[in-house]
Design a protein around this motif. Structure first.
Motif, PDB file in Angstrom:
ATOM      1  N   ARG A  52     115.033  28.466  -8.322  1.00 36.57           N
ATOM      2  CA  ARG A  52     115.283  27.036  -7.653  1.00 36.57           C
ATOM      3  C   ARG A  52     116.657  26.666  -7.207  1.00 36.57           C
ATOM      4  O   ARG A  52     116.853  26.151  -6.485  1.00 36.57           O
ATOM      5  N   GLY A  56     118.025  25.721  -3.267  1.00 33.99           N
ATOM      6  CA  GLY A  56     118.908  24.564  -2.959  1.00 33.99           C
ATOM      7  C   GLY A  56     118.180  23.457  -3.708  1.00 33.99           C
ATOM      8  O   GLY A  56     118.422  22.077  -3.381  1.00 33.99           O
ATOM      9  N   LEU A  57     117.191  23.600  -4.583  1.00 37.96           N
ATOM     10  CA  LEU A  57     116.614  22.443  -5.390  1.00 37.96           C
ATOM     11  C   LEU A  57     117.402  21.746  -6.302  1.00 37.96           C
ATOM     12  O   LEU A  57     117.174  20.572  -6.669  1.00 37.96           O
ATOM     13  N   ILE A  58     118.097  22.532  -6.836  1.00 34.11           N
ATOM     14  CA  ILE A  58     119.064  22.225  -8.188  1.00 34.11           C
ATOM     15  C   ILE A  58     120.162  22.767  -7.738  1.00 34.11           C
ATOM     16  O   ILE A  58     120.491  23.948  -7.078  1.00 34.11           O
ATOM     17  N   LYS A  59     121.012  22.057  -8.246  1.00 38.00           N
ATOM     18  CA  LYS A  59     122.881  22.335  -7.933  1.00 38.00           C
ATOM     19  C   LYS A  59     123.291  23.193  -8.980  1.00 38.00           C
ATOM     20  O   LYS A  59     123.292  23.041 -10.405  1.00 38.00           O
ATOM     21  N   TRP A  73     123.003  25.210  -1.660  1.00 41.31           N
ATOM     22  CA  TRP A  73     123.296  23.979  -1.910  1.00 41.31           C
ATOM     23  C   TRP A  73     123.488  23.104  -0.886  1.00 41.31           C
ATOM     24  O   TRP A  73     123.203  22.487  -0.646  1.00 41.31           O
ATOM     25  N   ARG A  74     124.704  23.583  -0.010  1.00 45.09           N
ATOM     26  CA  ARG A  74     125.222  22.967   0.998  1.00 45.09           C
ATOM     27  C   ARG A  74     124.309  23.121   2.334  1.00 45.09           C
ATOM     28  O   ARG A  74     124.386  22.028   2.990  1.00 45.09           O
ATOM     29  N   ASP A  75     123.819  24.096   2.673  1.00 41.37           N
ATOM     30  CA  ASP A  75     123.032  24.150   3.651  1.00 41.37           C
ATOM     31  C   ASP A  75     121.720  24.576   3.550  1.00 41.37           C
ATOM     32  O   ASP A  75     121.206  25.583   4.302  1.00 41.37           O
ATOM     33  N   PRO A  76     120.781  23.839   2.735  1.00 44.78           N
ATOM     34  CA  PRO A  76     119.599  24.317   2.405  1.00 44.78           C
ATOM     35  C   PRO A  76     118.713  24.578   3.766  1.00 44.78           C
ATOM     36  O   PRO A  76     117.619  25.431   3.555  1.00 44.78           O
ATOM     37  N   VAL A  77     118.755  23.677   4.456  1.00 48.72           N
ATOM     38  CA  VAL A  77     118.097  23.837   5.731  1.00 48.72           C
ATOM     39  C   VAL A  77     118.037  25.160   6.527  1.00 48.72           C
ATOM     40  O   VAL A  77     117.059  25.921   6.837  1.00 48.72           O
ATOM     41  N   HIS A  80     116.110  27.457   4.558  1.00 47.08           N
ATOM     42  CA  HIS A  80     114.774  27.459   4.432  1.00 47.08           C
ATOM     43  C   HIS A  80     114.079  27.810   5.780  1.00 47.08           C
ATOM     44  O   HIS A  80     113.005  28.384   5.714  1.00 47.08           O
ATOM     45  N   ARG A  81     114.811  27.849   6.793  1.00 47.82           N
ATOM     46  CA  ARG A  81     114.384  28.561   8.218  1.00 47.82           C
ATOM     47  C   ARG A  81     114.113  29.843   7.829  1.00 47.82           C
ATOM     48  O   ARG A  81     113.171  30.261   8.807  1.00 47.82           O
ATOM     49  N   TYR A  85     108.316  30.037   0.355  1.00 48.85           N
ATOM     50  CA  TYR A  85     108.274  30.176  -1.237  1.00 48.85           C
ATOM     51  C   TYR A  85     107.152  29.747  -1.584  1.00 48.85           C
ATOM     52  O   TYR A  85     106.482  29.028  -1.089  1.00 48.85           O
ATOM     53  N   ILE A 108     105.668  21.391   9.438  1.00 48.45           N
ATOM     54  CA  ILE A 108     107.104  21.179   8.823  1.00 48.45           C
ATOM     55  C   ILE A 108     107.918  22.436   9.269  1.00 48.45           C
ATOM     56  O   ILE A 108     109.181  22.360   9.356  1.00 48.45           O
ATOM     57  N   TYR A 109     107.560  23.620   8.769  1.00 50.14           N
ATOM     58  CA  TYR A 109     108.100  24.881   8.949  1.00 50.14           C
ATOM     59  C   TYR A 109     108.326  25.102  10.469  1.00 50.14           C
ATOM     60  O   TYR A 109     109.422  25.840  10.670  1.00 50.14           O
TER      61      TYR A 109
END
Ligand SMILES: Nc1ncnc2c1ncn2[C@@H]1O[C@H](COP(=O)(O)OP(=O)(O)OP(=O)(O)O)[C@@H](O)[C@H]1O
Ligand SMILES: [Mg+2]
Lengths: 303, 550
Positions: A52, A56-59, A73-77, A80-81, A85, A108-109
């Motif tokens: 997690r 970047g779901l938790i810090k 954490w700063r750049d999750p998108v 995720h590209r 998961y 969304i992906y």
């Protein structure tokens, strides 16, 4: 942003606290491009927490996790590209069909290949035309697996991906993993199924109470840990008092069994003083390895 | 002995309690499940009724004033539509039943429906039941406990209400008991109905939807039955009518108590029989089809969120349209009545009405009450946002290349669209309602009445998103508490001397009664700005915190 040539993801001294609980304790590890890595540990060891943080779901309380050089954490998108998961438990929308859920996640992906989706739907024997609330646990897990696999993301992160799958599909998942590796996808998966990890993974990480206690190839881990030696002898048993690194010695009617860590040189020399009729040195299974890390002391959550 | 030896040496029989013992443990579990919310419901219900009865003497000190009140209200559709048929309201017993019971009866039956479905189905839908049923418990025992638990709350409510009413006012024992038993009767009746509905539907939430629909229809019938054209027996068709027919011991009926009791028993009996035929997770009537057949494609987040919100928008719109439409129909009655009884305008001034002789003033008053419809929709929408996170469904979306704030803002905007639709429909149904019975509300007035409801709903959206960003677990509970408390404050202010600073805190206090009053653009702008600020701060806080599942 530090771009490592081949390092796909990196935990850099990641600590995560939930109140008093230290769920992750100074975790550092990296994954190389194309590797399949298994994450092991007892319940509450911190596997899910590690994943997690990675997503970047938790810090993280301190330290950072990076994926392809991007801070989770700063750049999750951006992270995720490049990844897909599979959560350990997939709660679906009760009023959507499996097909609609896959539509939504795919949209969304940012697109996927319809043929690939069809391929995995058939392979996992999944019926996409039922409402979410009617799916069994295994079927919900299949949605998550299909959604992750149909993206062909560079990195697959999976939290107990086969929990709930039947044995035949579990087998199927093994070959899916092999194909992913052949395709060059990098895989990080947590699991309680040691045989699965043993056959599929290049490297294994073992977490205990949030600490990384071991990380390496199975070969390396085996090398570091005790091997079982069994010897049949005739006459007097060999004298082993001077041999370092041996334990659990059992001797009974001509059969000697013991555990040895490190070099076997001195042991073999000591054995040679007796008449040895057969000798067998066996490397530990992953299960035995796991027990050697978890065997004696209770872990945090068991106390 | 080591613990392992203890475990192995004990036989299964030794550790086992008696069936009654197990059942009591179960009952305790069920009580604990609904105790927190049950406590709040009971306190709210008892307090409100006590205040209404308590201020009776001060508000109408002389017999003359009481008779004037009764004369002007009894038989007048404008007031009876609001609180039900008025019987002997010049007595404290009749007044309490009418004025407190009018709004509280719908509230207590909703609580009954929610509590019973939670007990009879909530655990099962979450998969907790199997843990209990895997032991020595039978499904019948489990279901009986789910039925007995509301009964315990009904008894607690009755006792507390009687004690509080008698302590605070001059109400007679029989009056207090009749009121409390009528309320409790409605509670148990709809609790039993809820327990029955969950046998027929595939999940608790669909049972609740149907149950709320039944309650809405029954309420609509109570309102309709006050119209002169309606037949005498109409009130007897629903529990809402039974409650109003209780009246007082002199001029009233005891039949409602029998009906509540018998109705509850029959429903509970049928529910128990059905419960034994139903499979776990199954439903007897409305099944989920095995295959849903071809479905529309789900090609974007927008589409998805619109689909998810659609049922709530439709439901709240229906409620709003129905209530305003009916109140619109009686608005002209109200205006005529005020012309005949100018002295009564003063009493209504307590509610904040400036020019009660105008039908649009009445519409303004009603719509101001109905501001709860879009506001409650807004609160429910934000609570649903939190629910997505709590269930972990959000995780599956946020591990995709989707920014957290984009997801949140998409949801907020879909909610805003719902607020606008519901508010405008409320405004225009008042226009249609008035057009049926006489002078029609001008379209421009209807439009501004509708638009006027939007800012306050936006304000509560902002508050909700703010809580969601900072303390997600509290989103639903805190938001609903703030909303209902501030609404209740304004209602009670008509009777009580609530300190000015406290009442100023309630947004509803500042809500102008459009179309009776002119719209107040400053107030609307402040609501909107605060709402938007709440959304922005909440979104930033959400971006910075951990995802938190239940
Ligand atoms: N949101 C949270 N709040 C508080 N404590 C948490 C939270 N999430 C995890 N923990 C704690 O952190 C520790 C690690 O939990 P984690 O879920 O990572 O374990 P895990 O290795 O995935 O276990 P399992 O094999 O059971 O899935 C546990 O002690 C757990 O109780
Ligand atoms: Mg886990």
């Amino acid at each position: 942003m530090a771009h490592h040539a081949s390092s796909v993801l990196e935990f850099d001294r990641v600590t995560k606290r939930f109140g008093q609980t230290v769920a992750l304790d100074d975790l550092s590890m990296t994954l190389q491009q194309g590797e399949v890595v298994g994450l092991l540990g007892s319940n509450g060891a911190g596997k899910t927490t590690a994943l997690r943080v990675l997503l970047g779901l938790i810090k993280p309380t301190s330290g950072q996790a990076t994926v392809y050089g991007y801070d989770s954490w700063r750049d999750p998108v951006a992270v995720h590209r490049r990844l897909a998961y599979v959560p350990s438990e997939f709660n679906v929308w009760p009023n959507l069909t499996g097909g609609q859920i896959l539509d939504l996640l795919g949209a969304i992906y940012g697109g996927y290949d319809e043929e690939i989706r069809q391929h995995y739907t058939e392979r996992f024997v999944f019926d996409p035309n039922k409402k979410g609330r009617t799916y069994s646990k295994g079927n919900r897990q299949k949605i998550a697996l299909i959604a992750a696999l149909m993206t062909r993301a560079d990195l697959l992160v999976m939290d107990e991906p086969t929990s709930g799958l039947d044995p035949i599909l579990e087998q199927e998942f093994q070959s899916v993993l092999r194909e992913a590796k052949a395709r060059g996808q990098t895989v990080l998966l947590s699991s309680h199924v040691l045989s699965e990890v043993e056959t599929a993974c290049d490297r294994v990480a073992i977490l205990r109470n949030g600490r990384l206690v071991e990380y390496g190839t199975l070969k390396e881990l085996r090398h570091l840990s005790a091997r079982t030696v069994e010897a049949m002898y005739r006459g007097t048993p060999p004298v082993l008092d001077q041999v370092p690194g041996i334990e659990d010695i059992e001797i009974e009617d001509g059969l000697l069994r013991l555990q040895v860590t490190g070099s076997t040189d001195l042991l073999i020399k000591a054995l040679a003083t007796s008449e040895i009729t057969s000798l067998q040195v066996r490397e530990p299974t992953l299960e035995e390895l796991f027990h050697s890390y978890y065997g004696e002391e209770p872990t945090r959550d068991q106390r | 002995m080591t613990s392992a030896e203890i475990v192995t040496s004990r036989t299964a029989e030794e550790g086992r309690s008696t069936p009654l013992g197990i059942w009591l443990v179960l009952l305790k579990h069920h009580l604990r499940l609904i105790a927190p919310s049950g406590m709040i419901w009971i306190i709210g219900l008892v307090l409100t009724a006590s205040v209404v009865a308590g201020v009776w003497i001060d508000t109408f000190p002389t017999e003359q004033e009481r008779l004037a009140l009764a004369q002007s209200i009894e038989g007048n559709p404008a007031f009876e539509a609001m609180f039900g048929k008025a019987i002997q309201i010049h007595t404290i017993e009749g007044f309490t039943l009418w004025r407190a019971g009018g709004p509280l009866f719908p509230a207590i039956v909703i609580w009954g429906m929610l509590a019973a479905t939670r007990l009879a189905r909530g655990d099962e839908d979450r998969g907790h039941d199997e843990l209990l049923l895997g032991g020595v418990l039978s499904r019948r025992a489990l279901f009986l406990s789910a039925l007995v638990t509301p009964l315990i709350f009904a008894v607690a409510y009755t006792i507390l209400t009687v004690v509080a009413l008698m302590a605070i006012s001059d109400i007679s024992a029989s009056g207090a008991i009749r009121f409390a038993c009528g309320m409790a009767g409605g509670f148990t009746f709809f609790a039993a109905l809820g327990a029955l509905l969950v046998q027929l539907t595939p999940s608790r939430s669909s049972a609740v939807r149907i149950g709320l629909g039944v309650i809405g229809a029954a309420l609509a019938m109570r309102i309709l039955s006050v119209l002169e054209q309606m037949p005498e027996w109409l009130p007897w068709l629903t529990p809402f009518g039974w409650f109003t027919e209780i009246g007082t011991i002199e001029v009233g009926s005891n039949l409602p108590f029998l009906l509540f009791g018998a109705g509850t028993l029959v429903l509970a009996g049928v529910a128990t029989t059905l419960a034994q035929q139903r499979e776990i997770h199954g439903s007897l009537l409305l099944g989920d089809q095995e295959t849903a057949g071809p479905q529309p494609p789900y090609k974007s987040l927008w589409w998805h969120e619109v689909q998810q919100s659609r049922p709530a928008v439709i439901g709240f719109s229906l409620v709003g349209v129905l209530l305003t439409g009916i109140f619109g129909m009686v608005a002209n009655d109200f205006a005529e009545f005020i012309v005949d009884f100018p002295a009564f305008a003063a009493f209504l001034g307590e509610f904040g009405l400036s020019d009660p002789g105008d039908p649009s003033a009445y519409i303004g008053l009603i719509i101001t009450m109905l501001v709860l419809v879009p506001a409650l929709f807004a609160a429910g929408h934000v609570a649903a946002i939190r629910e997505e996170e709590a269930t972990g469904r959000l995780t599956v979306l946020l591990i995709l290349p989707l920014e957290r704030h984009r997801w949140l803002i998409t949801n907020v905007l879909v909610g805003l669209a719902g607020i606008v639709i519901i508010s405008l429909l409320v405004g225009f149904s008042a226009m249609i309602g008035t057009s049926i019975t006489g002078t029609m509300l001008a379209p421009a007035d209807a439009l501004s009445a509708g638009l006027n409801l939007i800012p306050i709903a936006v304000l509560f959206t902002g508050l909700g998103v703010l809580i969601f960003g900072i303390y997600p677990q509290l989103t639903g509970p805190l938001l609903y508490t703030v909303l209902l408390t501030s609404f209740l404050l304004v209602l009670l202010d008509a009777f009580l001397d609530i300190p000015g600073w406290l009442i100023t805190l309630s947004p509803f206090e500042h809500q102008p009664m459009v179309p009776g009053e002119a719209a107040n653009l400053t107030v609307s702008a402040i609501f909107l700005v605060l709402g938007v600020a709440g959304v922005i701060i909440g979104a930033i806080a959400f971006r910075r915190r951990d995802m938190m599942m239940d």
